[in-house]
Design an enzyme around this catalytic site. Structure first.
Site, PDB file in Angstrom:
ATOM      1  N   LYS A  22       0.842  -1.204   0.000  1.00  0.00           N
ATOM      2  CA  LYS A  22       0.000   0.000   0.000  1.00  0.00           C
ATOM      3  C   LYS A  22       0.877   1.254   0.000  1.00  0.00           C
ATOM      4  O   LYS A  22       0.697   2.151  -0.840  1.00  0.00           O
ATOM      5  CB  LYS A  22      -0.892   0.022   1.264  1.00  0.00           C
ATOM      6  N   ASN A  23       1.828   1.325   0.927  1.00  0.00           N
ATOM      7  CA  ASN A  23       2.617   2.555   1.040  1.00  0.00           C
ATOM      8  C   ASN A  23       3.690   2.663  -0.041  1.00  0.00           C
ATOM      9  O   ASN A  23       4.400   3.661  -0.127  1.00  0.00           O
ATOM     10  CB  ASN A  23       3.232   2.662   2.447  1.00  0.00           C
ATOM     11  N   ARG A  92      -4.205  10.124   3.956  1.00  0.00           N
ATOM     12  CA  ARG A  92      -3.009  10.909   4.228  1.00  0.00           C
ATOM     13  C   ARG A  92      -2.155  11.090   2.958  1.00  0.00           C
ATOM     14  O   ARG A  92      -1.597  12.154   2.704  1.00  0.00           O
ATOM     15  CB  ARG A  92      -2.206  10.175   5.308  1.00  0.00           C
ATOM     16  N   CYS A 116      -5.671   7.782   8.737  1.00  0.00           N
ATOM     17  CA  CYS A 116      -5.897   7.225  10.070  1.00  0.00           C
ATOM     18  C   CYS A 116      -5.549   8.253  11.138  1.00  0.00           C
ATOM     19  O   CYS A 116      -4.586   9.006  11.000  1.00  0.00           O
ATOM     20  CB  CYS A 116      -5.022   5.991  10.260  1.00  0.00           C
ATOM     21  N   ARG A 121      -0.995  14.665  13.111  1.00  0.00           N
ATOM     22  CA  ARG A 121      -0.295  14.344  11.850  1.00  0.00           C
ATOM     23  C   ARG A 121      -0.192  15.605  11.000  1.00  0.00           C
ATOM     24  O   ARG A 121      -0.807  15.716   9.943  1.00  0.00           O
ATOM     25  CB  ARG A 121      -1.025  13.243  11.083  1.00  0.00           C
ATOM     26  N   PRO A 122       0.609  16.579  11.460  1.00  0.00           N
ATOM     27  CA  PRO A 122       0.729  17.831  10.698  1.00  0.00           C
ATOM     28  C   PRO A 122       1.551  17.627   9.428  1.00  0.00           C
ATOM     29  O   PRO A 122       2.151  16.573   9.227  1.00  0.00           O
ATOM     30  CB  PRO A 122       1.463  18.756  11.674  1.00  0.00           C
ATOM     31  N   ASP A 124       3.734  20.257   8.594  1.00  0.00           N
ATOM     32  CA  ASP A 124       4.625  21.418   8.703  1.00  0.00           C
ATOM     33  C   ASP A 124       6.019  21.150   8.133  1.00  0.00           C
ATOM     34  O   ASP A 124       6.626  22.026   7.508  1.00  0.00           O
ATOM     35  CB  ASP A 124       4.711  21.889  10.178  1.00  0.00           C
ATOM     36  N   ASP A 305       3.981   0.576  11.920  1.00  0.00           N
ATOM     37  CA  ASP A 305       2.773  -0.037  11.349  1.00  0.00           C
ATOM     38  C   ASP A 305       2.549  -1.464  11.845  1.00  0.00           C
ATOM     39  O   ASP A 305       1.458  -2.017  11.650  1.00  0.00           O
ATOM     40  CB  ASP A 305       2.847  -0.033   9.815  1.00  0.00           C
ATOM     41  N   ARG A 397      -8.806  -0.485   3.388  1.00  0.00           N
ATOM     42  CA  ARG A 397      -7.878   0.544   2.910  1.00  0.00           C
ATOM     43  C   ARG A 397      -6.508  -0.055   2.647  1.00  0.00           C
ATOM     44  O   ARG A 397      -5.741   0.479   1.851  1.00  0.00           O
ATOM     45  CB  ARG A 397      -7.729   1.641   3.984  1.00  0.00           C
TER      46      ARG A 397
HETATM   47  N1  EPU Z   1       5.284  14.587  11.284  1.00  0.00           N
HETATM   48  C1  EPU Z   1       5.220  15.916  11.662  1.00  0.00           C
HETATM   49  N2  EPU Z   1       5.192  16.866  10.679  1.00  0.00           N
HETATM   50  C2  EPU Z   1       5.219  16.543   9.369  1.00  0.00           C
HETATM   51  C3  EPU Z   1       5.284  15.190   8.975  1.00  0.00           C
HETATM   52  C4  EPU Z   1       5.319  14.220   9.975  1.00  0.00           C
HETATM   53  O1  EPU Z   1       5.197  16.240  12.849  1.00  0.00           O
HETATM   54  O2  EPU Z   1       5.186  17.461   8.523  1.00  0.00           O
HETATM   55  C5  EPU Z   1       5.342  13.544  12.336  1.00  0.00           C
HETATM   56  C6  EPU Z   1       4.094  12.661  12.358  1.00  0.00           C
HETATM   57  O3  EPU Z   1       3.069  13.271  13.096  1.00  0.00           O
HETATM   58  C7  EPU Z   1       4.624  11.388  12.987  1.00  0.00           C
HETATM   59  C8  EPU Z   1       6.038  11.290  12.425  1.00  0.00           C
HETATM   60  O4  EPU Z   1       6.387  12.611  12.001  1.00  0.00           O
HETATM   61  O5  EPU Z   1       4.662  11.477  14.365  1.00  0.00           O
HETATM   62  C9  EPU Z   1       6.227  10.338  11.264  1.00  0.00           C
HETATM   63  O6  EPU Z   1       5.326  10.645  10.222  1.00  0.00           O
HETATM   64  P1  EPU Z   1       5.645  10.333   8.676  1.00  0.00           P
HETATM   65  O7  EPU Z   1       5.546  11.622   7.950  1.00  0.00           O
HETATM   66  O8  EPU Z   1       6.891   9.533   8.552  1.00  0.00           O
HETATM   67  O9  EPU Z   1       4.410   9.400   8.303  1.00  0.00           O
HETATM   68  P2  EPU Z   1       3.462   9.525   7.042  1.00  0.00           P
HETATM   69  O10 EPU Z   1       4.245   9.816   5.833  1.00  0.00           O
HETATM   70  O11 EPU Z   1       2.297  10.355   7.379  1.00  0.00           O
HETATM   71  C10 EPU Z   1       3.745   7.007   6.371  1.00  0.00           C
HETATM   72  C11 EPU Z   1       2.834   5.827   6.148  1.00  0.00           C
HETATM   73  C12 EPU Z   1       2.268   5.379   7.479  1.00  0.00           C
HETATM   74  C13 EPU Z   1       3.427   5.003   8.399  1.00  0.00           C
HETATM   75  C14 EPU Z   1       4.398   6.195   8.533  1.00  0.00           C
HETATM   76  C15 EPU Z   1       5.640   5.848   9.335  1.00  0.00           C
HETATM   77  C16 EPU Z   1       1.949   6.209   3.952  1.00  0.00           C
HETATM   78  C17 EPU Z   1       0.791   6.550   3.109  1.00  0.00           C
HETATM   79  N3  EPU Z   1       1.749   6.223   5.273  1.00  0.00           N
HETATM   80  O12 EPU Z   1       2.941   8.027   6.954  1.00  0.00           O
HETATM   81  O13 EPU Z   1       1.488   4.224   7.213  1.00  0.00           O
HETATM   82  O14 EPU Z   1       2.923   4.670   9.671  1.00  0.00           O
HETATM   83  O15 EPU Z   1       4.818   6.621   7.228  1.00  0.00           O
HETATM   84  O16 EPU Z   1       6.301   4.775   8.794  1.00  0.00           O
HETATM   85  O17 EPU Z   1       3.023   5.909   3.454  1.00  0.00           O
HETATM   86  C18 EPU Z   1      -0.327   2.741   7.524  1.00  0.00           C
HETATM   87  O18 EPU Z   1       0.085   2.114   6.535  1.00  0.00           O
HETATM   88  O19 EPU Z   1      -1.272   2.328   8.246  1.00  0.00           O
HETATM   89  C19 EPU Z   1       0.289   4.017   7.871  1.00  0.00           C
HETATM   90  C20 EPU Z   1      -0.250   4.853   8.752  1.00  0.00           C
END
Ligand code: EPU
Length: 416
Positions: A22-23, A92, A116, A121-122, A124, A305, A397
């Site tokens: 998925k990711n 997301r 989710c 999950r900002p 920024d 995950d 999903r």
């Molecule tokens: N974060 C911030 N600011 C940002 C971006 C991230 O504070 O601008 C924080 C997040 O709040 C979190 C941490 O950084 O605490 C890590 O977030 P990351 O950006 O790495 O996660 P993501 O890209 O939103 C992807 C996967 C998630 C997986 C995470 C971590 C996708 C579509 N989603 O999310 O997958 O948990 O990386 O490996 O690729 C899932 O498959 O169920 C899932 C949630």
């Protein structure tokens, strides 16, 4: 709303063939927007998040066709620059189209991305790192508007290796007139996969899979074909299910090297594992032991995950286990659902503390988020009797053919 009915208490035996990740597929679909020529992705899982990404592409003007696990995208007319609120809010990964739209058109508009609820999950860091390349961002409180008038390359740095921000920067960087160096990049295998696809499309990429990635595009990107890498979290889920219920499972079309910390945890819990290049066999008698402390971290650490999934597998493990999440410190909404099955599990700060109980009871519970929901399903499969899981559509999903796969393994599971 779908309910999943589970008549648990049976061992799981047989073979599952893992789908594309998925990711992995979501950023690849976003990348197809970068070329005027057709791209083909094979091994695309039939999950609702992939359908949503395809809908975003259509909405931006691309022609998208799906035939089984193959998705073809022709983005020649992909001139749209706005993702509507409904699609932005569905997942997301809608935010990953930001980088692709900026590279292609120098403009992008979207609403706050959904997905989710795992605590805050900002985006920024995405915004600040793009600003370092000359992107401007503004909002009226709802719509986020980005423009890249004076495109430039150079260095940009993330304060934490965010997966989504790294993908966004790699995609945006293909539209810069000079090389872009992304420091503090995420190293997840799905990032390396995106790097390979961009290279297939003609970009010059170095360092993907390390914390410093360089992207440079000296000419327009062309079309490319790629097979999506196997889903390491789907793999972990079926392994954890069998660990919890007992049984003998072969997982095929996977890559054991991508989930070593999960395999190690299951082995520590008492499962027997045998790995070949693209398959894993797990045998469990269902009587597990506590594993002590596990900390979910960025790759190559234990994946966040798989945190809820392995927690659920340990609910009947004799002794104590602790699961900390250093990536999403509030990703514990599943814990109160797991307690409904009679589990002794509590959250203490950013960790779940599990004291194994002798048995789990069937319960009515709900899916709180995709992976938490997979954890709830594991508890239901391990509890003898009928459980009902509400909001079960959320599982679709990320898990293709979930009910048919489980039925083939001997579980009694159906959507009501
Ligand atoms: N974060 C911030 N600011 C940002 C971006 C991230 O504070 O601008 C924080 C997040 O709040 C979190 C941490 O950084 O605490 C890590 O977030 P990351 O950006 O790495 O996660 P993501 O890209 O939103 C992807 C996967 C998630 C997986 C995470 C971590 C996708 C579509 N989603 O999310 O997958 O948990 O990386 O490996 O690729 C899932 O498959 O169920 C899932 C949630």
């Amino acid at each position: 709303m779908k309910t999943l009915v589970v008549r648990g208490g049976r061992p799981l035996c047989g073979t599952v063939f893992i789908h594309g990740a998925k990711n992995g597929v979501l950023p690849l679909l976003a990348a197809t927007l970068l070329s005027n020529e057709p791209c083909t992705l094979d091994g695309c899982p039939e999950i609702t998040d992939a359908a949503c990404a395809a809908e975003i592409l259509s909405c931006l003007g691309c022609r998208v066709g799906r035939c089984g696990e193959r998705i073809c995208v022709n983005a020649a007319d992909g001139t749209g620059v706005r993702i509507p609120r409904e699609l932005s809010g569905k997942m997301r990964a809608s935010v990953t189209f930001l980088g692709a739209m900026l590279a292609r058109h120098g403009r992008a508009e979207l609403f706050a991305p959904g997905g989710c609820v795992l605590g805050e999950r900002p985006i920024d860091w995405h915004i600040r790192a793009l600003e370092a390349l000359g992107v401007t961002a503004e909002t009226d409180g709802q719509l986020l508007r980005f423009a890249w008038k004076r495109r430039r390359g150079g260095e940009t740095e993330l304060p934490f290796p965010s997966v989504g921000a790294t993908e966004n920067l790699m995609l945006a960087a293909t539209g810069a007139p000079e090389p872009v160096v992304i420091r503090g990049a995420a190293r997840e295998p799905e990032i390396a996969e995106l790097g390979c696809f961009l290279r297939d499309m003609g970009a010059e990429i170095e360092g993907e899979g390390s914390d410093a990635i360089t992207v440079f595009c000296s000419k327009p990107l062309h079309g490319a074909n790629r097979r999506v890498l196997p889903d390491r979290i789907e793999t972990a889920t079926y392994l954890a299910m069998t660990a919890a219920c007992g049984g003998d499972l072969s997982v095929r079309h996977t890559d054991p090297s991508l989930l070593l910390p999960v395999l190690e945890a299951l082995e520590r819990a008492g499962c027997t594992l045998r790995c070949l290049d693209d398959s894993i066999r797990l045998v469990s008698d269902g009587r597990l032991r506590g594993v002590g402390s596990i900390r979910a971290e960025v790759y190559p650490g234990f994946p966040t995950d798989a945190q809820a999934i392995v927690t659920a597998a340990l609910l009947r493990a004799e002794g104590l286990s602790e699961m900390e999440d250093a990536v999403f410190p509030h990703r514990f909404r599943h814990v109160s659902e797991l307690r409904k099955f009679g589990a002794d599990v509590r959250t203490v700060g950013s960790r779940a503390v599990i004291r194994g109980v002798a048995r789990l009871n069937p319960a009515n519970a709900e899916v709180t988020d995709l992976r938490g929901g997979a954890g709830v399903l594991i508890a239901a499969l391990a509890a003898k009797g009928e459980s009902r899981i509400a909001n079960a559509e959320l599982l679709l999903r990320g898990y293709a053919a979930l009910d048919t796969y489980l039925q083939k393994l001997g579980a009694e599971v159906f959507f009501a």
